[in-house]
Design an enzyme around this catalytic site. Structure first.
Site, PDB file in Angstrom:
ATOM      1  N   HIS A  66      -1.306   2.557   2.142  1.00 39.46           N
ATOM      2  CA  HIS A  66      -1.861   2.212   0.836  1.00 39.46           C
ATOM      3  C   HIS A  66      -2.112   0.712   0.824  1.00 39.46           C
ATOM      4  CE1 HIS A  66      -2.550   2.663  -3.534  1.00 39.46           C
ATOM      5  NE2 HIS A  66      -2.178   1.399  -3.555  1.00 39.46           N
ATOM      6  N   CYS A  67      -3.365   0.336   0.589  1.00 44.85           N
ATOM      7  CA  CYS A  67      -3.739  -1.078   0.629  1.00 44.85           C
ATOM      8  C   CYS A  67      -3.894  -1.611  -0.790  1.00 44.85           C
ATOM      9  CB  CYS A  67      -5.037  -1.272   1.399  1.00 44.85           C
ATOM     10  SG  CYS A  67      -5.557  -3.004   1.492  1.00 44.85           S
ATOM     11  N   PRO A  68      -3.030  -2.534  -1.214  1.00 43.75           N
ATOM     12  CA  PRO A  68      -3.160  -3.087  -2.566  1.00 43.75           C
ATOM     13  C   PRO A  68      -4.406  -3.947  -2.734  1.00 43.75           C
ATOM     14  CG  PRO A  68      -1.485  -4.275  -1.332  1.00 43.75           C
ATOM     15  CD  PRO A  68      -1.880  -3.105  -0.488  1.00 43.75           C
ATOM     16  N   ASN A 118      -6.263   1.271  -3.239  1.00 42.06           N
ATOM     17  CA  ASN A 118      -6.545   2.645  -2.823  1.00 42.06           C
ATOM     18  C   ASN A 118      -5.819   2.907  -1.505  1.00 42.06           C
ATOM     19  OD1 ASN A 118      -7.605   5.201  -2.816  1.00 42.06           O
ATOM     20  ND2 ASN A 118      -9.693   4.585  -2.285  1.00 42.06           N
TER      21      ASN A 118
END
Length: 652
Positions: free
Chosen positions: A458-460, A464
């Site tokens: 999960h990439c902040p 997403n």
């Protein structure tokens, strides 16, 4: 005469539990596990089994001896001196074949026995034997019967943390809010006794009532979580909008219980949420601080203003005291935001607006400061192309469904039943939150609260997950973002070369830094930001390409390779003499190998999904529906069904 087949999952001469001496207790949780048998004992097992009494034969899984004694006239419903039936002992020891045999010979399925006055299904449930639970219920065992303590099977499964059994019972039609004799629900038991996310998380997914109170004490699930300091359960309940100010029969709220249990962090969290919901002390900002959407807008706006203020105040042509005053005001504004508007989601919300703010001010700096000194039309065209491609890949990575696995309620119930019958209903293959069969390489994202096919992480920075559908856009985003940062650094250098030339050899680092800050603090500030992003974007891009091309792994798989058995084929380990286990929590000592590795170039083509007139052909895989490694034998457990009837199953 052929020897009867013995359950292969159990040692034929070694029971899990036996009666404790002549005066052994019949409580399921007091049954005594035996020590593993020695080699000599195992060698003598078949001979010794001929002398077993009926109870010991059932406990040890000696099917032939059980059959011999029953055929010789032993009554399968006869209770031993501890008032326990043969079916009880077979159930607590998970003896599937013996259970079938005893019931076929007339054993009463729902007979009560033992000090707890419970049925065989209760015993199996307490011990977490899902296969036995499935089998007994296929023979008509009733999970809603109350035992001597007033609990039904779903309450036992919840309080002992047997998530798979809870899921199975609900899928079979048991009410998720079924109450025991004291009015306690499974969720209350889970919050009270299980210090972890499951089965609390799963019960909430099934729609368990978070504010229901029991009859005896008037406690809600949150009361029980606070009573025992179960912070995991408390967090889940608070996320599910559990009421904080409900009082029990003694007038105690969950906060009161947390205070009595001396849990300062939980007390602080409860009071913060109480204030956010408008239940605490009010002030002039309460109207806004209790508004979740308004708080999020503040967190989104903050990076744009903060980056501007830090660079603009030193850039101003104003007296020093005025700059200091503005800096103090800005710091005061930050403290107000931090105190009243920043919540526990700040680290999940702020990275994306921080990236966008940095990008906006970098482009502003390029246009306002650097562009006049970049006279090459070719360079400006390349910069524009890079900008367009960066924006495209960012938006696609941000907004594309990464591969969320969604099913309807009926499909979820069917999944639970299928996995239970094939003896694969484990947290490795079943997501207790989404209630889905986890495809290979998938993972549940706690922030998105969904399972993602071929999840990378999960990439902040894009708010997403990176998964099967948007991994290629994420790599493109990193590549062109790295290019944009390089352009920004190049533009700052061109500006300095023309406006404030410097020489490190003559002036030194300190002299050059002072010179640049004095001439244009704004450009220096943007250059520092660009240098910071240059480092982490460059490192992340290299790591992504290394994992994709050379390892054929996702970030999640690389960090948790020891958890995934498809990286450590069992037969290969045995052939090579590599002694390791994936079930004891220890990491493997050898390098995991990806079964999906097709070579560096092919791996990159697969992820980027590039086709070129047949010369480049990506391997198309439906990651949402892949449960076994391609080319490998299907999991044998999927073919080992318990052969139970489906006519009485109800999908609710």
């Amino acid at each position: 005469m052929m020897e009867p087949e013995v359950d292969p999952s159990c040692n034929p001469i070694q029971p899990l539990y036996q009666q404790e001496g002549d005066n052994g207790l019949n409580r399921v949780d007091s049954a005594v596990p035996l020590q593993p048998a020695t080699t000599d004992q195992q060698g003598q097992g078949q001979e010794d089994a001929r002398n077993y009494g009926i109870v010991k034969a059932v406990q040890y899984g000696a099917f032939g001896r059980v059959q011999e004694l029953v055929e010789g006239g032993y009554d399968v419903n006869e209770m031993d001196r501890e008032n326990v039936s043969l079916l009880h002992w077979a159930s607590i020891n998970n003896r599937i074949d013996i259970i079938r045999y005893l019931i076929d010979k007339g054993a009463v399925v729902d007979r009560f026995g033992g000090d707890l006055n419970s049925t065989s299904l209760h015993w199996a449930t307490r011990q977490g034997h899902l296969s036995t639970v499935v089998l007994l219920m296929s023979y008509g065992a009733d999970p809603t019967i109350l035992d001597g303590e007033g609990c039904r099977c779903i309450h036992l499964a919840a309080q002992f943390g047997h998530t798979a059994i809870v899921a199975y019972l609900i899928a079979k039609g048991n009410d998720v809010d079924m109450i025991d004799k004291n009015g306690m629900t499974p969720l209350m038991y889970a919050c009270h006794r299980v210090f972890g996310y499951d089965p609390t998380r799963m019960l909430l997914t099934f729609g368990a009532a978070v504010n229901k109170t029991d009859n005896a004490l008037g406690n809600t699930p949150l009361h029980y979580a606070c009573l025992t300091g179960n912070t995991c359960a408390a967090k889940l309940l608070l996320d599910a909008k559990a009421e904080i100010n409900v009082s029990n029969h003694k007038g105690q709220t969950p906060i009161d219980m947390a205070v009595a249990a001396k849990l300062p962090n939980l007390v602080k969290r409860l009071r913060q949420i109480s204030e956010m919901r408008g239940s605490g002390k009010s002030n002039c900002l309460t109207r806004y601080t209790s508004d979740k959407d308004f708080r999020k807008r503040v967190m989104w706006t903050f990076p744009f203003i903060a980056l501007f203020v830090v660079g603009y105040i030193p850039e101003m042509t104003a007296p020093v005291y005025m700059k200091i005053l503005l800096a103090l005001l800005a710091f005061g504004g930050y403290q107000i935001c931090r105190q009243f508007f920043f919540d526990e989601n700040i680290m999940n919300v702020i990275p994306l607006p921080l990236y966008l703010a940095t990008k906006v001010w970098m482009y502003y700096t390029w246009i306002a400061y650097c562009l006049p000194y970049v006279n090459s039309m070719k360079l400006n065209i390349l910069f524009t192309i890079n900008t367009v491609l960066l924006t495209y890949n960012f938006v696609k990575a941000w907004k594309t469904d990464p591969g969320f696995i969604d099913t309807n309620r009926e499909q979820k119930m069917k999944t639970v039943l299928d996995l239970a019958e094939t003896q694969t209903l484990t947290l490795q293959e079943f997501c207790s939150t989404c209630l889905v069969h986890r495809p290979l390489r998938s993972k549940h994202c706690g922030l998105c609260n969904k399972c993602v096919a071929k999840m990378d992480h999960h990439c902040p920075w894009i708010d997403n997950c990176v998964g099967a559908n948007n991994h290629k856009y994420f790599i493109g985003y990193l590549f062109f973002l790295f290019g944009m940062i390089c352009w920004c650094l190049y533009g700052c250098k061109m500006y300095w070369n023309n406006v404030v030339p410097f020489d490190f050899y003559e002036e030194g680092i300190t002299g050059v830094s002072y010179k640049l800050l004095k001439n244009s603090p704004w450009v220096t500030w943007i250059a520092v930001n660009a240098a910071f992003h240059f480092c982490w974007v460059g490192i992340l891009l290299v790591c992504q390409l290394y994992q994709v091309m050379w390892l054929a792994m996702t970030t999640n798989e690389r960090l948790n390779a020891h958890r995934y058995k498809y990286f450590h084929p069992q037969h290969e380990d045995e052939d090579k003499g590599v002694g390791h286990s994936h079930d004891d929590g220890e990491r493997c000592k050898h390098q995991p190998k990806s079964p999906f590795n097709r070579g560096p170039l092919s791996n990159l083509i697969d992820v980027l999904d590039i086709s070129f007139f047949g010369l480049l052909r990506p391997n198309k895989v439906d990651w949402k529906n892949l449960y076994d490694v391609p080319g490998k034998p299907e999991n044998l457990l999927r073919r080992m069904r318990l052969n139970v009837a489906r006519e009485n199953y109800q999908f609710v």
